[in-house]
Design a protein around this motif. Sequence first.
Motif, PDB file in Angstrom:
ATOM      1  N   VAL A   1      52.577  42.303  63.465  1.00 42.10           N
ATOM      2  CA  VAL A   1      53.493  43.194  62.853  1.00 42.10           C
ATOM      3  C   VAL A   1      55.092  41.966  62.492  1.00 42.10           C
ATOM      4  CG1 VAL A   1      55.224  44.182  64.616  1.00 42.10           C
ATOM      5  CG2 VAL A   1      54.956  44.715  62.757  1.00 42.10           C
ATOM      6  N   VAL A   2      54.876  41.850  61.333  1.00 43.08           N
ATOM      7  CA  VAL A   2      56.386  41.658  61.152  1.00 43.08           C
ATOM      8  C   VAL A   2      57.575  41.741  61.121  1.00 43.08           C
ATOM      9  CG1 VAL A   2      57.874  39.334  59.923  1.00 43.08           C
ATOM     10  CG2 VAL A   2      54.964  39.222  60.310  1.00 43.08           C
ATOM     11  N   ILE A   3      58.692  41.580  62.296  1.00 48.00           N
ATOM     12  CA  ILE A   3      59.614  43.152  61.714  1.00 48.00           C
ATOM     13  C   ILE A   3      61.226  42.713  60.702  1.00 48.00           C
ATOM     14  CG2 ILE A   3      61.607  43.802  63.230  1.00 48.00           C
ATOM     15  CD1 ILE A   3      59.560  44.149  65.938  1.00 48.00           C
ATOM     16  N   GLY A   4      61.080  42.976  60.290  1.00 54.70           N
ATOM     17  CA  GLY A   4      61.959  42.475  58.890  1.00 54.70           C
ATOM     18  C   GLY A   4      63.366  43.321  59.113  1.00 54.70           C
ATOM     19  N   THR A   5      63.724  44.077  59.584  1.00 51.43           N
ATOM     20  CA  THR A   5      64.622  45.179  59.871  1.00 51.43           C
ATOM     21  C   THR A   5      66.134  44.538  60.542  1.00 51.43           C
ATOM     22  OG1 THR A   5      63.615  46.424  61.842  1.00 51.43           O
ATOM     23  CG2 THR A   5      63.158  46.803  59.953  1.00 51.43           C
ATOM     24  N   ARG A   6      66.508  45.184  60.769  1.00 50.58           N
ATOM     25  CA  ARG A   6      68.076  44.826  61.173  1.00 50.58           C
ATOM     26  C   ARG A   6      68.173  44.671  62.683  1.00 50.58           C
ATOM     27  NH1 ARG A   6      71.235  48.872  58.137  1.00 50.58           N
ATOM     28  NH2 ARG A   6      70.501  50.160  60.303  1.00 50.58           N
ATOM     29  N   PRO A   7      68.397  43.949  64.054  1.00 46.51           N
ATOM     30  CA  PRO A   7      68.084  44.241  64.955  1.00 46.51           C
ATOM     31  C   PRO A   7      67.939  45.385  65.728  1.00 46.51           C
ATOM     32  CG  PRO A   7      69.560  42.108  64.492  1.00 46.51           C
ATOM     33  CD  PRO A   7      69.502  43.339  63.217  1.00 46.51           C
ATOM     34  N   ALA A   8      68.962  46.640  65.552  1.00 41.76           N
ATOM     35  CA  ALA A   8      68.812  47.757  66.054  1.00 41.76           C
ATOM     36  C   ALA A   8      67.794  48.140  66.111  1.00 41.76           C
ATOM     37  CB  ALA A   8      70.459  48.700  65.708  1.00 41.76           C
ATOM     38  N   HIS A   9      66.411  48.348  64.996  1.00 44.85           N
ATOM     39  CA  HIS A   9      65.837  48.570  64.326  1.00 44.85           C
ATOM     40  C   HIS A   9      64.404  48.142  65.833  1.00 44.85           C
ATOM     41  CE1 HIS A   9      67.295  51.292  62.038  1.00 44.85           C
ATOM     42  NE2 HIS A   9      67.662  50.400  61.108  1.00 44.85           N
ATOM     43  N   ALA A  10      64.475  46.951  66.160  1.00 43.14           N
ATOM     44  CA  ALA A  10      62.837  45.951  66.458  1.00 43.14           C
ATOM     45  C   ALA A  10      62.981  46.813  67.772  1.00 43.14           C
ATOM     46  CB  ALA A  10      63.925  44.732  67.014  1.00 43.14           C
ATOM     47  N   MET A  11      63.561  47.248  68.322  1.00 40.12           N
ATOM     48  CA  MET A  11      63.054  47.536  70.053  1.00 40.12           C
ATOM     49  C   MET A  11      61.973  48.923  69.860  1.00 40.12           C
ATOM     50  SD  MET A  11      62.840  47.316  73.506  1.00 40.12           S
ATOM     51  CE  MET A  11      63.853  46.330  73.962  1.00 40.12           C
ATOM     52  N   GLY A  12      62.568  49.917  68.960  1.00 34.22           N
ATOM     53  CA  GLY A  12      61.450  50.581  68.320  1.00 34.22           C
ATOM     54  C   GLY A  12      60.562  50.363  68.241  1.00 34.22           C
ATOM     55  N   THR A  13      60.293  48.939  66.995  1.00 33.76           N
ATOM     56  CA  THR A  13      59.361  48.687  66.845  1.00 33.76           C
ATOM     57  C   THR A  13      58.196  47.911  68.173  1.00 33.76           C
ATOM     58  OG1 THR A  13      59.877  48.945  64.186  1.00 33.76           O
ATOM     59  CG2 THR A  13      58.391  47.415  65.059  1.00 33.76           C
ATOM     60  N   VAL A  14      58.886  47.486  68.498  1.00 40.42           N
ATOM     61  CA  VAL A  14      57.740  46.601  69.491  1.00 40.42           C
ATOM     62  C   VAL A  14      57.364  47.856  70.577  1.00 40.42           C
ATOM     63  CG1 VAL A  14      58.151  44.902  71.432  1.00 40.42           C
ATOM     64  CG2 VAL A  14      59.515  44.723  69.695  1.00 40.42           C
ATOM     65  N   LYS A  15      58.423  48.464  70.788  1.00 35.96           N
ATOM     66  CA  LYS A  15      57.600  49.476  71.815  1.00 35.96           C
ATOM     67  C   LYS A  15      56.343  50.507  71.224  1.00 35.96           C
ATOM     68  CE  LYS A  15      61.668  50.095  74.529  1.00 35.96           C
ATOM     69  NZ  LYS A  15      62.125  51.897  75.018  1.00 35.96           N
ATOM     70  N   GLU A  16      56.462  50.771  70.442  1.00 40.01           N
ATOM     71  CA  GLU A  16      55.673  50.784  69.480  1.00 40.01           C
ATOM     72  C   GLU A  16      53.946  50.467  69.010  1.00 40.01           C
ATOM     73  OE1 GLU A  16      54.874  53.782  65.272  1.00 40.01           O
ATOM     74  OE2 GLU A  16      56.008  51.863  64.648  1.00 40.01           O
ATOM     75  N   ALA A  17      54.532  48.609  69.364  1.00 44.54           N
ATOM     76  CA  ALA A  17      53.663  48.241  68.957  1.00 44.54           C
ATOM     77  C   ALA A  17      52.419  47.835  70.722  1.00 44.54           C
ATOM     78  CB  ALA A  17      54.054  46.414  68.834  1.00 44.54           C
ATOM     79  N   VAL A  18      53.669  47.777  71.681  1.00 46.93           N
ATOM     80  CA  VAL A  18      53.233  47.977  72.592  1.00 46.93           C
ATOM     81  C   VAL A  18      51.987  49.458  72.420  1.00 46.93           C
ATOM     82  CG1 VAL A  18      53.719  47.828  74.837  1.00 46.93           C
ATOM     83  CG2 VAL A  18      54.899  46.487  74.574  1.00 46.93           C
ATOM     84  N   ALA A  19      52.747  50.299  72.915  1.00 50.19           N
ATOM     85  CA  ALA A  19      51.414  51.289  72.256  1.00 50.19           C
ATOM     86  C   ALA A  19      50.316  51.905  72.071  1.00 50.19           C
ATOM     87  CB  ALA A  19      52.802  52.278  72.438  1.00 50.19           C
ATOM     88  N   LEU A  20      50.864  50.671  70.798  1.00 46.30           N
ATOM     89  CA  LEU A  20      49.664  50.993  69.964  1.00 46.30           C
ATOM     90  C   LEU A  20      48.302  49.633  70.196  1.00 46.30           C
ATOM     91  CD1 LEU A  20      50.913  51.651  66.414  1.00 46.30           C
ATOM     92  CD2 LEU A  20      49.520  53.358  68.080  1.00 46.30           C
ATOM     93  N   GLY A  21      48.844  48.773  71.519  1.00 48.90           N
ATOM     94  CA  GLY A  21      47.715  47.479  71.373  1.00 48.90           C
ATOM     95  C   GLY A  21      48.279  46.111  70.583  1.00 48.90           C
ATOM     96  N   ILE A  22      49.381  46.386  69.686  1.00 45.49           N
ATOM     97  CA  ILE A  22      49.624  45.375  68.787  1.00 45.49           C
ATOM     98  C   ILE A  22      49.582  44.360  69.580  1.00 45.49           C
ATOM     99  CG2 ILE A  22      50.610  44.821  66.576  1.00 45.49           C
ATOM    100  CD1 ILE A  22      50.289  47.211  65.919  1.00 45.49           C
ATOM    101  N   SER A  23      49.250  42.959  69.592  1.00 48.40           N
ATOM    102  CA  SER A  23      49.877  42.025  70.401  1.00 48.40           C
ATOM    103  C   SER A  23      50.665  40.609  69.428  1.00 48.40           C
ATOM    104  CB  SER A  23      48.347  41.565  70.972  1.00 48.40           C
ATOM    105  OG  SER A  23      47.917  40.366  70.350  1.00 48.40           O
ATOM    106  N   GLN A  24      50.806  40.824  68.245  1.00 46.18           N
ATOM    107  CA  GLN A  24      51.970  39.807  68.363  1.00 46.18           C
ATOM    108  C   GLN A  24      52.291  40.338  67.092  1.00 46.18           C
ATOM    109  OE1 GLN A  24      50.562  36.870  67.634  1.00 46.18           O
ATOM    110  NE2 GLN A  24      48.849  37.207  69.630  1.00 46.18           N
ATOM    111  N   VAL A  25      53.416  40.002  67.253  1.00 43.41           N
ATOM    112  CA  VAL A  25      54.853  40.568  66.664  1.00 43.41           C
ATOM    113  C   VAL A  25      55.828  39.144  66.253  1.00 43.41           C
ATOM    114  CG1 VAL A  25      57.430  42.185  67.015  1.00 43.41           C
ATOM    115  CG2 VAL A  25      55.123  42.327  68.153  1.00 43.41           C
TER     116      VAL A  25
END
Length: 158
Positions: free
Chosen positions: A73-97
């Motif tokens: 996943v490429v995170i292209g949102t404001r920094p305030a939204h990054a943590m939610g996406t990273v936590k979701e990546a961890v939960a889903l087993g996505i290893s590349q951010v």
Amino acid sequence: MKLADAAAEFLACRRIAVTGVSRNPQGHGSNAVYERLLERGYEVVPINPNATELGGHPAYPDLASVPGGVDAVVIGTRPAHAMGTVKEAVALGISQVWLHRSMDAGSVDPAAVAYGREHGLTVIDGGCPLMFDPAADGGHKFMCRMLQLFGSVPRRVP
């Protein structure tokens, strides 16, 4: 590892989600990343909680909603939204951010970077996938070198 090696590992993934892809593409880095990856043959999934379609492709509100999941996943949102996406990546087993960043703060949130790394993800905290082959162009490669001088693009990824 060197940034170039981390970028190569990231871009070896063939199914990539891009968050922050906008319905109004002018001036949005996420849209440029999304379009270029599509052009280069990647299976790219736009993530936008306010759209069901972008550029003729289905869009999804979050990573968990993507049928079949994604590899990165490429995170292209404001920094305030990054943590939610990273936590979701961890939960889903996505290893590349990749947290996108060029001239400004971009999407980089130091707490999200730390959280991802603590949970075993490879997190690239700055720069842009378009700065590296096979997605690169000359302008982005030049920008990468310049931004590394100013610290907006990391030289190494822990």
